[in-house]
Design a protein around this motif. Structure first.
Motif, PDB file in Angstrom:
ATOM      1  N   ASP A 124      -4.750  -2.650  -1.428  1.00 45.54           N
ATOM      2  CA  ASP A 124      -5.011  -2.719   0.015  1.00 45.54           C
ATOM      3  C   ASP A 124      -3.711  -2.794   0.808  1.00 45.54           C
ATOM      4  O   ASP A 124      -3.609  -2.242   1.910  1.00 45.54           O
ATOM      5  CB  ASP A 124      -5.915  -3.904   0.357  1.00 45.54           C
ATOM      6  CG  ASP A 124      -7.374  -3.636   0.024  1.00 45.54           C
ATOM      7  OD1 ASP A 124      -7.722  -2.460  -0.203  1.00 45.54           O
ATOM      8  OD2 ASP A 124      -8.157  -4.601  -0.024  1.00 45.54           O
ATOM      9  N   LEU A 127      -2.462   0.713   0.930  1.00 45.93           N
ATOM     10  CA  LEU A 127      -3.298   1.471   1.851  1.00 45.93           C
ATOM     11  C   LEU A 127      -2.901   1.169   3.298  1.00 45.93           C
ATOM     12  O   LEU A 127      -2.732   2.081   4.120  1.00 45.93           O
ATOM     13  CB  LEU A 127      -4.767   1.125   1.600  1.00 45.93           C
ATOM     14  CG  LEU A 127      -5.817   1.899   2.354  1.00 45.93           C
ATOM     15  CD1 LEU A 127      -5.775   3.374   1.982  1.00 45.93           C
ATOM     16  CD2 LEU A 127      -7.196   1.334   2.027  1.00 45.93           C
ATOM     17  N   GLN A 137      -5.078  10.858   5.726  1.00 45.40           N
ATOM     18  CA  GLN A 137      -5.955  10.393   4.653  1.00 45.40           C
ATOM     19  C   GLN A 137      -5.766  11.245   3.403  1.00 45.40           C
ATOM     20  O   GLN A 137      -5.825  10.732   2.293  1.00 45.40           O
ATOM     21  CB  GLN A 137      -7.415  10.396   5.105  1.00 45.40           C
ATOM     22  CG  GLN A 137      -7.713   9.266   6.065  1.00 45.40           C
ATOM     23  CD  GLN A 137      -9.190   9.097   6.339  1.00 45.40           C
ATOM     24  OE1 GLN A 137     -10.037   9.730   5.742  1.00 45.40           O
ATOM     25  NE2 GLN A 137      -9.496   8.208   7.269  1.00 45.40           N
ATOM     26  N   LEU A 146      -6.741   8.464  -5.042  1.00 42.31           N
ATOM     27  CA  LEU A 146      -8.115   8.245  -4.599  1.00 42.31           C
ATOM     28  C   LEU A 146      -8.640   9.528  -3.968  1.00 42.31           C
ATOM     29  O   LEU A 146      -7.876  10.449  -3.688  1.00 42.31           O
ATOM     30  CB  LEU A 146      -8.157   7.117  -3.550  1.00 42.31           C
ATOM     31  CG  LEU A 146      -7.606   5.761  -3.956  1.00 42.31           C
ATOM     32  CD1 LEU A 146      -7.502   4.854  -2.734  1.00 42.31           C
ATOM     33  CD2 LEU A 146      -8.467   5.124  -5.026  1.00 42.31           C
ATOM     34  N   ASN A 150     -12.932   8.082  -0.259  1.00 45.46           N
ATOM     35  CA  ASN A 150     -12.683   6.707  -0.672  1.00 45.46           C
ATOM     36  C   ASN A 150     -11.627   6.065   0.230  1.00 45.46           C
ATOM     37  O   ASN A 150     -11.742   4.896   0.615  1.00 45.46           O
ATOM     38  CB  ASN A 150     -12.246   6.671  -2.135  1.00 45.46           C
ATOM     39  CG  ASN A 150     -12.396   5.325  -2.770  1.00 45.46           C
ATOM     40  OD1 ASN A 150     -12.616   4.323  -2.107  1.00 45.46           O
ATOM     41  ND2 ASN A 150     -12.254   5.296  -4.075  1.00 45.46           N
ATOM     42  N   VAL A 151     -10.601   6.820   0.575  1.00 43.99           N
ATOM     43  CA  VAL A 151      -9.560   6.311   1.476  1.00 43.99           C
ATOM     44  C   VAL A 151     -10.178   5.936   2.822  1.00 43.99           C
ATOM     45  O   VAL A 151      -9.921   4.851   3.356  1.00 43.99           O
ATOM     46  CB  VAL A 151      -8.421   7.338   1.663  1.00 43.99           C
ATOM     47  CG1 VAL A 151      -7.512   6.943   2.828  1.00 43.99           C
ATOM     48  CG2 VAL A 151      -7.618   7.480   0.381  1.00 43.99           C
ATOM     49  N   THR A 153     -13.272   5.165   3.540  1.00 41.53           N
ATOM     50  CA  THR A 153     -14.141   3.995   3.367  1.00 41.53           C
ATOM     51  C   THR A 153     -13.314   2.727   3.237  1.00 41.53           C
ATOM     52  O   THR A 153     -13.591   1.718   3.903  1.00 41.53           O
ATOM     53  CB  THR A 153     -15.030   4.172   2.120  1.00 41.53           C
ATOM     54  OG1 THR A 153     -15.814   5.357   2.294  1.00 41.53           O
ATOM     55  CG2 THR A 153     -15.934   2.982   1.908  1.00 41.53           C
ATOM     56  N   LYS A 154     -12.289   2.770   2.386  1.00 42.12           N
ATOM     57  CA  LYS A 154     -11.449   1.591   2.170  1.00 42.12           C
ATOM     58  C   LYS A 154     -10.705   1.195   3.449  1.00 42.12           C
ATOM     59  O   LYS A 154     -10.567   0.012   3.741  1.00 42.12           O
ATOM     60  CB  LYS A 154     -10.455   1.835   1.027  1.00 42.12           C
ATOM     61  CG  LYS A 154     -11.084   1.803  -0.350  1.00 42.12           C
ATOM     62  CD  LYS A 154     -10.016   1.989  -1.418  1.00 42.12           C
ATOM     63  CE  LYS A 154     -10.541   1.731  -2.794  1.00 42.12           C
ATOM     64  NZ  LYS A 154     -10.938   0.370  -3.032  1.00 42.12           N
ATOM     65  N   ARG A 157     -13.121  -0.599   5.811  1.00 36.38           N
ATOM     66  CA  ARG A 157     -13.371  -1.969   5.329  1.00 36.38           C
ATOM     67  C   ARG A 157     -12.148  -2.858   5.524  1.00 36.38           C
ATOM     68  O   ARG A 157     -12.269  -4.029   5.882  1.00 36.38           O
ATOM     69  CB  ARG A 157     -13.767  -1.940   3.855  1.00 36.38           C
ATOM     70  CG  ARG A 157     -15.140  -1.360   3.630  1.00 36.38           C
ATOM     71  CD  ARG A 157     -15.478  -1.305   2.166  1.00 36.38           C
ATOM     72  NE  ARG A 157     -16.784  -0.687   1.964  1.00 36.38           N
ATOM     73  CZ  ARG A 157     -17.189  -0.157   0.836  1.00 36.38           C
ATOM     74  NH1 ARG A 157     -16.401  -0.165  -0.225  1.00 36.38           N
ATOM     75  NH2 ARG A 157     -18.381   0.375   0.737  1.00 36.38           N
ATOM     76  N   LEU A 158     -10.976  -2.300   5.264  1.00 34.14           N
ATOM     77  CA  LEU A 158      -9.743  -3.070   5.416  1.00 34.14           C
ATOM     78  C   LEU A 158      -9.518  -3.467   6.869  1.00 34.14           C
ATOM     79  O   LEU A 158      -9.179  -4.613   7.167  1.00 34.14           O
ATOM     80  CB  LEU A 158      -8.560  -2.254   4.886  1.00 34.14           C
ATOM     81  CG  LEU A 158      -7.192  -2.901   4.958  1.00 34.14           C
ATOM     82  CD1 LEU A 158      -7.152  -4.224   4.208  1.00 34.14           C
ATOM     83  CD2 LEU A 158      -6.136  -1.949   4.410  1.00 34.14           C
ATOM     84  N   ARG A 161     -11.903  -6.216   7.688  1.00 28.74           N
ATOM     85  CA  ARG A 161     -11.483  -7.470   7.052  1.00 28.74           C
ATOM     86  C   ARG A 161     -10.336  -8.109   7.821  1.00 28.74           C
ATOM     87  O   ARG A 161     -10.344  -9.323   8.065  1.00 28.74           O
ATOM     88  CB  ARG A 161     -11.055  -7.216   5.611  1.00 28.74           C
ATOM     89  CG  ARG A 161     -10.552  -8.461   4.923  1.00 28.74           C
ATOM     90  CD  ARG A 161     -10.138  -8.219   3.513  1.00 28.74           C
ATOM     91  NE  ARG A 161      -9.509  -9.414   2.983  1.00 28.74           N
ATOM     92  CZ  ARG A 161      -8.844  -9.439   1.872  1.00 28.74           C
ATOM     93  NH1 ARG A 161      -8.736  -8.362   1.122  1.00 28.74           N
ATOM     94  NH2 ARG A 161      -8.280 -10.555   1.462  1.00 28.74           N
TER      95      ARG A 161
END
Length: 169
Positions: A124, A127, A137, A146, A150-151, A153-154, A157-158, A161
């Motif tokens: 993370d 990323l 991306q 990745l 996936n990038v 999505t991550k 989420r990151l 967070r």
């Protein structure tokens, strides 16, 4: 390519893209001596891998991939030596802005952000670093191995967070 020519080419590319070394080392190390050691480790690994570099690919992408792998390995090695996840923040990383009250508030927000980043797992952190460095991306996916999906999505989420961590702190 002769050895001397390869060395000159490597040195020129490393100098042109040395900011990547600073960014990666600064993301994974807070202490100046550790940052310097990590930058040397990354440069050494880049040199060892350079004969296999495919000039058809972008050098910064190749460099990021190796630099992040070295940094993540180094971080994991240090984590085994010290179980404390938090690393003391380095005061030199913060800029004072405006009057004393604004500067104190800004410094506290920056410290809070660094604490949140320090708690991220190594992938993370990578990323986030690449995203903040305005890499596409597609390039992030290539560097981290990745898929672009996936990038995306991550990253989503990151970001959520980090927003939650900063709000709850």
């Amino acid at each position: 390519m002769h050895a001397a020519e390869r060395e000159r080419r490597f040195e020129a590319l490393l100098e042109r893209h040395r900011g990547i070394l600073f960014k990666v080392a600064g993301t994974y190390c807070r202490e100046p001596a550790e940052r310097e050691d990590l930058m040397q480790d990354i440069a050494a690994q880049l040199w060892r891998a350079f004969p296999g570099y495919d000039e058809a690919r972008a050098f910064p992408t190749w460099m990021y991939r190796i630099a992040l792998n070295v940094a993540i390995s180094s971080l994991r090695g240090r984590a085994h030596k010290q179980r404390d996840d938090t690393v003391a923040l380095d005061a030199e990383r913060h800029d004072a802005i405006g009057d004393a009250a604004t500067a104190a508030e800004t410094d506290e927000r920056v410290r809070l952000l660094y604490r949140c980043i320090d708690r991220l797992d190594p992938l993370d952190r990578a990323l986030l670093l690449l995203h903040l460095d305005e890499r596409s991306q597609r390039e992030i996916a290539e560097i981290l191995g990745l898929t672009e999906t996936n990038v995306g999505t991550k990253l989503g989420r990151l970001k959520q967070r980090l927003r939650n961590d900063l709000r709850d702190a």
